[in-house]
Design an enzyme around this catalytic site. Structure first.
Site, mmCIF file in Angstrom:
data_model
loop_
_atom_site.group_PDB
_atom_site.id
_atom_site.type_symbol
_atom_site.label_atom_id
_atom_site.label_comp_id
_atom_site.label_asym_id
_atom_site.label_seq_id
_atom_site.Cartn_x
_atom_site.Cartn_y
_atom_site.Cartn_z
ATOM 1 N N LYS A 54 44.257 40.372 38.191
ATOM 2 C CA LYS A 54 43.940 40.351 39.615
ATOM 3 C C LYS A 54 42.491 39.945 39.885
ATOM 4 C CE LYS A 54 47.669 41.759 41.941
ATOM 5 N NZ LYS A 54 48.231 41.041 43.102
ATOM 6 N N SER A 304 49.969 41.623 32.087
ATOM 7 C CA SER A 304 49.204 41.434 33.316
ATOM 8 C C SER A 304 48.216 42.543 33.635
ATOM 9 C CB SER A 304 50.157 41.249 34.499
ATOM 10 O OG SER A 304 51.037 42.351 34.603
#
Length: 517
Positions: A54, A304
């Site tokens: 992110k 992720s």
């Protein structure tokens, strides 16, 4: 390819992630490669300074703003940390609105990175609405977590690095929440190598992309699960869906148990502890590889994120064996007489018992809740069932029964009296200090609670199983009360776990049908 997609491709090529976002490693998953008969690689976005990809989208977005900008976002997790760190590095003022249910570890992390935290609301939608209000009040700039071209471009740099690091690739597996990572990576991969399959992976309890593909447009899910909270998104972004619809070849959905098993695979190969959403792509890779039966391929999955509350590992460990199909949970009827347990064990053909729950309930048949270790997965499960059938045992396979795994395995031991008119409900409510007491207050005291089970798993949502004594004449009133509460509720009165282990009477219609009765 139309110019709009070419613009994305060029922007991803030109995006400068230095010096904040690092080039993360690609790790070979040797054990999983051997198991699947394919070459499996892991793109390690857990190595970013905020332990998540992110950072890329947030940094690329904020890097285009004038120094000293006021930026505002709403997030309960990784996006918040990405915005906070990027803002501090670039000289912006960041305000992050987080639900009051956000674990303290994440709140503290955002503050430590220089973000001003505003706690508001009990869920993300309320936090986002407040963030948009603050944006207008402060004349600031709202930073979306996924549905924004600059954010999409930043996430697409994961694919740029991956393609530089691996010369051979047949398929790339990408986790999907709002779709920003999938959109950015898919545009880049398909622009450069259309032959590489791009496969999105969703948690089956928050599959907003799959729902959108079926409907032909983004649609809002009625509810989403909370285990893989990093991808718990009710509706995919408009722009991210447009790109996914064009460039994503397939979508795989996986269960919480399969995600837990993938977390173990990642740990075995890398000693990294992924968060549930971080292991999502690996779970999808495993499922796709096993279902397709293809061998010798070069497959990559994105790890992720790794922002996991440590106390959630207890839950993960419990569910991993089920996710790997290394354990079966069964409800079995045996004779209530001396030696029956020994006789049952002998019928298992040497298989190990991992769990055994039983309580004397009378001179008739006995119901046992048993876990049995499996060495050969589903094939051995079928053999076990045949062995039990051959030995004249009545049984029910509860291995995929969520109520059994979450509650009943900890509750076997007694049954309600036959005269009780009992309904069984499973509730979800926002998890924060004092939330359980508030939940009990909102239930009211009009009906006697006959059964109650709650365990804290370190997530943002609490889960309670509760039984209520309700006279038939009160069904409609009770149903109206549930509707006013506003909690996610599921009727489990006719679940075989309840009927076999927790009640002595046949059950009637379920609560969700009471309003029409």
């Amino acid at each position: 390819m139309v110019s709009q997609e070419l613009d994305y491709f060029r922007a991803i090529i030109q995006a400068n992630m230095e010096p904040l976002a690092k080039v993360t490693e690609v790790s070979k998953m040797a054990e999983l490669s051997t198991k699947l008969g394919n070459h499996v690689w892991l793109k390690r976005e857990d190595q970013q300074p905020v332990y998540s990809f992110k950072l890329r989208g947030a940094f690329n977005k904020l890097n285009k703003l004038p120094k000293g900008s006021v930026v505002i976002t709403a997030s309960a997790g990784n996006h918040a940390q990405g915005v906070a760190l990027s803002a501090s590095h670039l000289g912006h003022q960041a305000t992050i609105v987080m639900p009051v249910t956000t674990p303290e570890i994440k709140v503290s992390a955002v503050r430590a990175l220089g973000g001003e935290v505003v706690l508001h609301g009990h869920h993300f939608d309320a936090a986002k609405a407040h963030a948009l209000e603050l944006t207008e009040q402060l004349n600031g700039i709202f930073v979306p977590p996924f549905d924004d071209p600059d954010v999409i471009v930043g996430q697409g740099t994961v694919a740029r690095e991956l393609m530089q690091q691996l010369n051979e690739l047949d398929a790339v597996f990408i986790p999907v929440g709002g779709g920003g990572l999938l959109a950015g990576m898919a545009v880049y991969i398909k622009s450069l190598r259309p032959d590489i399959k791009v496969i999105g992976v969703e948690a089956d309890e928050s599959a907003c992309l799959q729902a959108a593909l079926k409907a032909g447009k983004p649609v809002e899910l009625d509810r989403v699960g909370s285990f893989a909270d990093g991808v718990a998104v009710k509706i995919i972004g408009t722009e991210t869906f447009r790109l996914a619809q064009k460039f994503c070849d397939d979508v795989v959905t996986v269960s919480s148990d399969e995600i837990c098993a993938a977390m173990q695979d990642i740990f075995v190969s890398t000693r990294a502890i992924a968060e549930p959403s971080g292991a999502l792509a690996t779970a999808g890779l495993k499922k796709w590889s096993q279902q397709s039966g293809l061998k010798g391929l070069h497959l990559a999955a994105v790890l992720s994120g790794a922002n996991l509350n440590f106390d959630r590992l207890r839950y993960v460990a419990e569910r991993t064996a089920l996710g790997e199909k290394n354990e079966a949970l069964l409800a079995v009827t045996i004779n209530e007489e001396k030696g029956s347990f020994k006789q049952f064990c002998a019928s298992l053909g040497g298989r190990a018992i991992t769990e055994f729950n039983y309580r004397y309930a009378g001179p008739g048949d006995a119901q046992i809740f048993v876990g049995i270790a499996l060495r050969q997965g589903l094939q051995e499960l079928e053999e076990l069932k045949q062995d039990l059938t051959n030995n004249n045992y009545q049984f029910c396979d509860l291995s995929d029964n969520e109520l059994a795994k979450l509650h009943v395995r900890y509750m076997v031991g007694g049954k309600a009296p036959e005269q009780l008119h009992e309904r069984l409900l499973q509730f979800e409510f926002p998890e924060y200090p004092g939330a359980l007491a508030r939940f009990l207050d909102t239930l009211g005291s009009n009906w006697n609670i006959t059964l109650f089970h709650y365990r804290n798993h370190g997530g943002s949502t609490g889960n309670v199983l509760a039984g209520f004594a309700i006279e038939p004449s009160q069904f409609d009133v009770f149903n109206e009360h549930l509707n006013r509460l506003g909690y996610n509720v599921q009727d489990e009165t006719n679940n075989p776990c309840f009927t076999q282990f927790l009640t002595s009477q046949p059950q009637g219609k379920s609560v969700d049908k009471l309003a029409s009765a």
